[in-house]
Design an enzyme around this catalytic site. Structure first.
Site, short mmCIF file in Angstrom:
data_model
loop_
_atom_site.label_atom_id
_atom_site.label_comp_id
_atom_site.label_asym_id
_atom_site.label_seq_id
_atom_site.Cartn_x
_atom_site.Cartn_y
_atom_site.Cartn_z
N TYR A 127 15.56 30.42 4.82
CA TYR A 127 14.37 31.18 5.23
C TYR A 127 14.41 31.47 6.72
CZ TYR A 127 11.89 30.48 0.81
OH TYR A 127 11.51 30.51 -0.49
N LYS A 133 0.84 -1.20 0.00
CA LYS A 133 0.00 0.00 0.00
C LYS A 133 0.88 1.26 0.00
CE LYS A 133 -0.46 -0.08 5.02
NZ LYS A 133 -1.24 -0.60 6.16
C1 LIG Z 1 -0.36 -1.63 6.87
C2 LIG Z 1 -0.96 -2.89 7.33
C3 LIG Z 1 -0.15 -4.02 7.60
C4 LIG Z 1 1.36 -3.98 7.54
O1 LIG Z 1 1.89 -3.53 8.75
P1 LIG Z 1 3.50 -3.54 9.00
O2 LIG Z 1 3.63 -3.06 10.37
O3 LIG Z 1 4.06 -2.60 8.00
O4 LIG Z 1 3.93 -4.93 8.77
C5 LIG Z 1 -0.77 -5.20 7.92
N1 LIG Z 1 -2.11 -5.28 8.02
C6 LIG Z 1 -2.92 -4.21 7.81
C7 LIG Z 1 -4.38 -4.37 7.97
C8 LIG Z 1 -2.37 -2.98 7.48
O5 LIG Z 1 -3.18 -1.93 7.29
#
Ligand SMILES: *Cc1c(COP(=O)(O)O)cnc(C)c1O
Length: 338
Positions: free
Chosen positions: A248, A33
């Site tokens: 800045y 994701k």
């Molecule tokens: C983002 C997510 C993960 C992954 O989590 P990590 O800590 O990066 O391994 C797993 N399950 C769900 C439902 C998530 O939203």
């Protein structure tokens, strides 16, 4: 503009370690994701396929479509499709979304075992099964998510107990409603590495694959290696006289005559502005003045600058987590696999 390198050896090293923990490559569902945590969705999907990963997890339908060719199974965490798909599974995040899925959609039911964010309540399990049956959806899995697997509290155990109960209930409900066998999964990265004997059907692994898992010191630290590095190139150099102020607001003053250079990345590329005036690179080169939109100044004359090669280090300076450092990196930064 700055550029990102993706270290393939480190990524494969991490997948080796994760596969040992899950006991099978097929049980790894790689979380891709948010542009693969800033690493680049297509780049990481390609590498994952090359390694032999068959499962992926994304947030949206759009992401699922763009990596459809690389995987056998894709779980979408938060989207509703227009039509059912052979490969893509969709998450049910609450009772009221169940009748929005097209007939025949493959779905996975998220159950709230303590995080109190998404998912049906344990007390709503039976109603959820009833509605899934009525809506003619194909229920393939029941899963949950941990709220602090990466902290040493009893909550990880508490949620595991709750999920154990959910499994038992689900199995008996599945008989009652005539569902086929389905799968269970609950582990993210931290949870997976806390299991001494992983036995679930799948683990949803994100940050560990990218090599930036942070576990409490007392837990066994896996030898994971960060995959992403950010580099920048020099735009110009300057000799600063003692007392001159940079950037800045002029809120950084050099205490002695120094060489400073301006590099071609800033908060417009996703580098966190709170790093202004305090960040130091892995080579101990100090960021001076405020981070600008397209550039940042450092006490260095070098043509190329390694900005970071471990997002956890930046996270310490920025008082945040590596996840935010990584996902902030804009998609249009060039990514190169090395
Ligand atoms: C983002 C997510 C993960 C992954 O989590 P990590 O800590 O990066 O391994 C797993 N399950 C769900 C439902 C998530 O939203």
């Amino acid at each position: 503009m700055a550029y990102i390198t993706i270290n393939k050896n480190n990524f494969f090293n991490n997948l080796d370690i994760i596969a040992k923990q899950t006991k099978s490559v097929d049980k790894i569902a790689l979380v891709l994701k948010d542009n693969a945590y800033g690493h680049g969705l297509l780049e990481m999907a390609k590498l994952a396929k090359e390694y032999g990963i068959t499962k992926a997890v994304v947030r949206t339908n759009e992401e699922a479509k763009s990596i459809d060719n690389f995987f056998e199974y894709i779980l979408v965490l938060s989207d509703i499709p227009k039509q059912k798909s052979k490969k893509v599974r969709y998450t049910i995040n609450g009772l009221n979304s169940i009748d929005k899925f097209p007939v025949g959609t493959k779905v996975e039911l998220k159950v709230d075992t303590g995080m109190h964010r998404n998912g049906v309540a344990i007390s709503e399990l039976k109603e959820a099964f009833l509605k899934i049956k009525k809506a003619n959806l194909e229920l393939e899995a029941v899963f949950t998510h941990h709220r602090n697997a990466d902290e040493l509290t009893s909550e990880w155990f508490w949620q595991n107990d709750n999920f154990k109960f959910v499994k038992e209930e689900s199995i008996s409900l599945s008989k009652e409603f005539g569902f086929k066998n389905f799968r269970f999964h609950s582990s993210n990265s931290a949870s997976l590495f806390r299991c001494n004997n992983f036995y679930e059907d799948m683990a949803r692994v994100g940050i560990a694959a990218y090599g930036c898992l942070k576990l409490p010191n007392s837990l066994n630290q896996a030898n994971l290696k960060p995959v992403l590095s950010l580099y920048a190139s020099k735009i110009s150099s300057k000799e600063l006289k003692a007392g001159q102020r940079v950037g800045y607001g002029g809120n950084y003053q050099v205490s002695e005559d120094s060489i400073a250079s301006n590099y071609n990345f800033g908060y417009g590329d996703g580098f966190l502005r709170v790093c202004s005036n305090n960040y130091k690179t892995p080579q101990d080169i100090k960021l001076i003045g405020r981070v600008s939109m397209d550039n940042s100044s450092f006490l260095s004359g070098d043509d190329e600058l390694l900005v970071f090669n471990d997002a956890r280090e930046v996270a310490i300076f920025a008082q945040t987590i590596s996840y935010e450092v990584l996902t902030s990196l804009k998609a249009d930064i060039k990514r190169e696999i090395v």
